[in-house]
Design a protein around this motif. Structure first.
Motif, short mmCIF file in Angstrom:
data_model
loop_
_atom_site.label_atom_id
_atom_site.label_comp_id
_atom_site.label_asym_id
_atom_site.label_seq_id
_atom_site.Cartn_x
_atom_site.Cartn_y
_atom_site.Cartn_z
N CYS A 1 6.82 2.59 -2.85
CA CYS A 1 6.71 3.59 -1.80
C CYS A 1 5.57 3.20 -0.87
CB CYS A 1 6.42 4.96 -2.41
SG CYS A 1 7.82 5.72 -3.24
N ILE A 2 5.84 3.13 0.43
CA ILE A 2 4.80 2.70 1.35
C ILE A 2 4.38 3.79 2.33
CG2 ILE A 2 5.51 0.29 1.14
CD1 ILE A 2 6.72 0.50 3.96
N PHE A 3 5.12 4.90 2.43
CA PHE A 3 4.72 6.04 3.27
C PHE A 3 4.47 5.62 4.72
CE2 PHE A 3 3.43 6.96 -1.10
CZ PHE A 3 3.96 8.24 -1.29
N GLU A 4 5.42 4.91 5.30
CA GLU A 4 5.26 4.47 6.69
C GLU A 4 5.60 5.60 7.64
OE1 GLU A 4 6.67 0.94 9.76
OE2 GLU A 4 7.44 0.97 7.72
N GLU B 1 -2.12 0.59 -0.65
CA GLU B 1 -3.29 1.22 -0.04
C GLU B 1 -3.47 0.73 1.39
OE1 GLU B 1 -8.18 1.34 -0.13
OE2 GLU B 1 -7.13 0.46 -1.85
N HIS B 2 -3.50 1.68 2.32
CA HIS B 2 -3.83 1.36 3.71
C HIS B 2 -4.46 2.57 4.37
CE1 HIS B 2 -2.39 -2.70 4.14
NE2 HIS B 2 -1.30 -2.39 3.48
N HIS B 3 -5.17 2.32 5.48
CA HIS B 3 -5.97 3.36 6.12
C HIS B 3 -5.83 3.33 7.64
CE1 HIS B 3 -8.37 3.98 2.36
NE2 HIS B 3 -8.08 2.70 2.19
N PHE B 4 -5.94 4.51 8.25
CA PHE B 4 -6.26 4.71 9.67
C PHE B 4 -5.10 4.56 10.64
CE2 PHE B 4 -10.34 2.85 7.90
CZ PHE B 4 -10.88 4.09 7.57
N THR B 5 -3.94 4.07 10.23
CA THR B 5 -2.78 4.03 11.12
C THR B 5 -1.57 4.52 10.34
OG1 THR B 5 -1.87 1.82 10.61
CG2 THR B 5 -3.74 1.92 12.15
N SER B 6 -0.47 4.69 11.04
CA SER B 6 0.76 5.13 10.37
C SER B 6 1.54 3.96 9.77
CB SER B 6 1.66 5.90 11.35
OG SER B 6 2.00 5.09 12.46
N THR C 1 1.14 2.24 6.92
CA THR C 1 1.47 2.87 5.64
C THR C 1 0.37 3.87 5.35
OG1 THR C 1 0.33 1.37 4.11
CG2 THR C 1 2.53 0.73 4.81
N MET C 2 0.76 5.10 5.07
CA MET C 2 -0.19 6.21 5.02
C MET C 2 -0.50 6.60 3.58
SD MET C 2 1.25 8.54 8.17
CE MET C 2 2.76 8.94 7.26
N CYS C 3 -1.01 5.65 2.82
CA CYS C 3 -1.41 5.93 1.43
C CYS C 3 -2.84 5.45 1.24
CB CYS C 3 -0.46 5.24 0.45
SG CYS C 3 -0.72 5.74 -1.27
N PRO C 4 -3.83 6.26 1.64
CA PRO C 4 -5.22 5.81 1.56
C PRO C 4 -5.78 5.72 0.15
CG PRO C 4 -5.11 8.08 2.31
CD PRO C 4 -3.71 7.58 2.28
N ASP C 5 -5.09 6.36 -0.83
CA ASP C 5 -5.58 6.31 -2.21
C ASP C 5 -4.39 6.10 -3.15
OD1 ASP C 5 -6.68 6.69 -4.73
OD2 ASP C 5 -8.06 8.25 -4.05
N VAL C 6 -4.10 4.85 -3.46
CA VAL C 6 -2.93 4.54 -4.28
C VAL C 6 -3.10 5.06 -5.70
CG1 VAL C 6 -3.78 2.22 -4.86
CG2 VAL C 6 -1.33 2.72 -4.97
N LEU C 7 -4.33 5.10 -6.21
CA LEU C 7 -4.54 5.59 -7.57
C LEU C 7 -4.30 7.10 -7.65
CD1 LEU C 7 -7.65 3.48 -8.61
CD2 LEU C 7 -5.25 3.08 -9.17
N GLN C 8 -4.58 7.81 -6.58
CA GLN C 8 -4.28 9.24 -6.53
C GLN C 8 -2.76 9.46 -6.57
OE1 GLN C 8 -5.32 11.19 -2.84
NE2 GLN C 8 -5.58 13.18 -3.86
N PHE C 9 -2.03 8.69 -5.77
CA PHE C 9 -0.57 8.79 -5.78
C PHE C 9 0.00 8.47 -7.16
CE2 PHE C 9 3.23 5.91 -5.26
CZ PHE C 9 4.18 6.93 -5.20
N SER D 1 12.59 2.31 1.96
CA SER D 1 12.40 3.25 3.06
C SER D 1 11.26 2.77 3.94
CB SER D 1 12.07 4.64 2.49
OG SER D 1 11.77 5.56 3.53
N PHE D 2 11.57 2.51 5.23
CA PHE D 2 10.56 1.96 6.13
C PHE D 2 11.07 2.02 7.56
CE2 PHE D 2 13.05 -1.16 3.83
CZ PHE D 2 13.68 -1.87 4.82
N ALA D 3 10.15 1.90 8.51
CA ALA D 3 10.46 1.76 9.95
C ALA D 3 11.33 2.90 10.48
CB ALA D 3 11.13 0.42 10.22
N GLY D 4 11.08 4.12 10.02
CA GLY D 4 11.82 5.26 10.53
C GLY D 4 13.24 5.38 10.02
N MET D 5 13.57 4.67 8.94
CA MET D 5 14.90 4.80 8.34
C MET D 5 15.14 6.25 7.95
SD MET D 5 16.38 2.83 4.95
CE MET D 5 16.06 1.19 5.60
N PRO D 6 16.28 6.86 8.35
CA PRO D 6 16.55 8.25 7.98
C PRO D 6 16.54 8.42 6.47
CG PRO D 6 18.08 7.51 9.67
CD PRO D 6 17.34 6.30 9.22
N PRO D 7 16.04 9.55 5.98
CA PRO D 7 15.93 9.76 4.53
C PRO D 7 17.24 9.57 3.78
CG PRO D 7 14.75 11.48 5.72
CD PRO D 7 15.49 10.69 6.75
#
Length: 359
Positions: A7-10, A43-48, A50-58, A325-331
């Motif tokens: 899961c990358i949460f883009e 884990e990534h930060h500050f842009t959309s 991938t919006m997972c700033p804390d992978v261990l929390q997820f 799931s990425f790049a605005g792919m419909p759910p």
């Protein structure tokens, strides 16, 4: 072969960040019942991007929602964190998941992230080496203590005490030859996020395996490959999906990491990206995007299976993680993509004999 999903949460314009999380968590909840062996986060930060700033929390959240599936970080970016906190978080996650955690770590690439974390990008290599030594020693001994250039830590006991070693559950994200050598020294298996020709990756792995044998006296663990998947019964539709979504994803990669940026020319430890930046300027970004699409997993279920087999024959991976799931792919498209792969591709991959993979 072990098969996971990532899961990358883009983020994208068609949905709010909250909606992106809702849709991605729905896919994450499907991973165990569909039969995947592992669930991975990033884990990534500050842009959309991938919006997972804390992978261990997820992953801690998912540990409470699952029973058997392994949980992997791809990766915790060590230079951005206090190694004391990482060691503590890893110990807790491994206990609450009953030993299901796979520790994946990395040293980072995005300038926007290093600047936001107030860490000089030039220091990433040395910080990664020191932090990995601190964390791995603490997880092995239960004691955290270090006197280095970047980290000076008084002797303390790690509580809760770690209960299991990570020798066979330690991986590191590496693309550049510089990172591959560092990961061999750490003793980590390689998480491969494809960005260059598979035969070039195979050459890097040959050097990594040789270095690993020299340093550790044993054979290196087989790598794990991550691939962006567009699977459909209709070959033409799958190809169109790949062009739209995989291509769209990599355009965001180029922007987030500023891969065409000249800052790599003056940043120590990122020599590979200096060469990549020059190639983008010479050939154009569209060529790089097309190359990335060709490295990925798309087509009919049979074609997807054959693509994974071809990669395995070159790099000898014993694990494959699909991003669905990425790049605005419909759910609904993402879920159909994941379900079809799980039903018709994954069982065949899971039956493969790892001893026949390339090495």
């Amino acid at each position: 072969m072990r098969v996971g999903m990532s899961c990358i949460f883009e983020g994208h314009e068609a949905a709010s960040d909250e909606e992106v999380y809702r849709d991605e968590l729905k896919l994450a909840d499907l991973a165990e019942p569909l039969g995947f062996d592992a669930l991975w986060g990033v884990e990534h930060h500050f842009t959309s991007y991938t919006m997972c700033p804390d992978v261990l929390q997820f992953l801690s959240y998912m540990a409470g929602r699952t029973e058997r599936i392994q949980l992997g970080s791809g990766a915790v970016i060590l230079p951005w964190h206090d190694p004391v906190r990482v060691a503590e978080q890893v110990a807790v996650l491994d206990i609450i998941s009953s030993g299901r955690y796979i520790f994946g770590m990395g040293r980072g690439l995005g300038r926007i992230e290093f600047e936001g974390m107030r860490i000089p990008m030039d220091e990433s290599r040395e910080r990664f080496v020191e932090a990995s030594q601190i964390i791995l020693q603490a997880l092995e001994t239960g004691i955290i203590e270090y006197d280095g250039t970047y980290y000076k830590i008084p002797r303390r006991e790690l509580r809760p005490r770690p209960t299991r070693g990570f020798d066979d559950r330690l991986y590191a994200a590496a693309v550049s030859p510089e990172s591959v050598r560092i990961m061999a020294d750490v003793g980590a298996g390689i998480l491969i996020n494809p960005q260059k020709d598979w035969m070039e990756v195979a050459d890097d792995l040959d050097q990594y395996r040789q270095t690993f044998r020299e340093l550790k006296g044993v054979e290196a663990p087989a790598p794990i490959v991550t691939g962006w998947v567009c699977c459909d019964e209709d070959e033409i539709k799958a190809r169109d999906m790949a062009q739209e979504y995989i291509g769209g994803y990599y355009e965001y990669v180029l922007n987030h990491y500023e891969l065409a940026g000249r800052h790599f020319d003056t940043t120590q430890g990122y020599e590979y990206y200096q060469r990549l930046s020059k190639a983008i300027h010479k050939h154009g970004s569209s060529k790089v995007v097309d190359n990335f699409i060709e490295l990925q997993i798309w087509g009919t279920p049979e074609q997807c299976y054959e693509r994974v087999l071809d990669i395995r024959s070159k790099v000898g991976n014993d694990g494959f993680n699909g991003v669905f799931s990425f790049a605005g792919m419909p759910p609904e498209t993402a879920e159909r993509n994941m379900r079809l792969f799980a039903a018709e591709v994954m069982p065949r991959l899971q039956q493969l004999d790892d001893t026949k993979a390339a090495s």
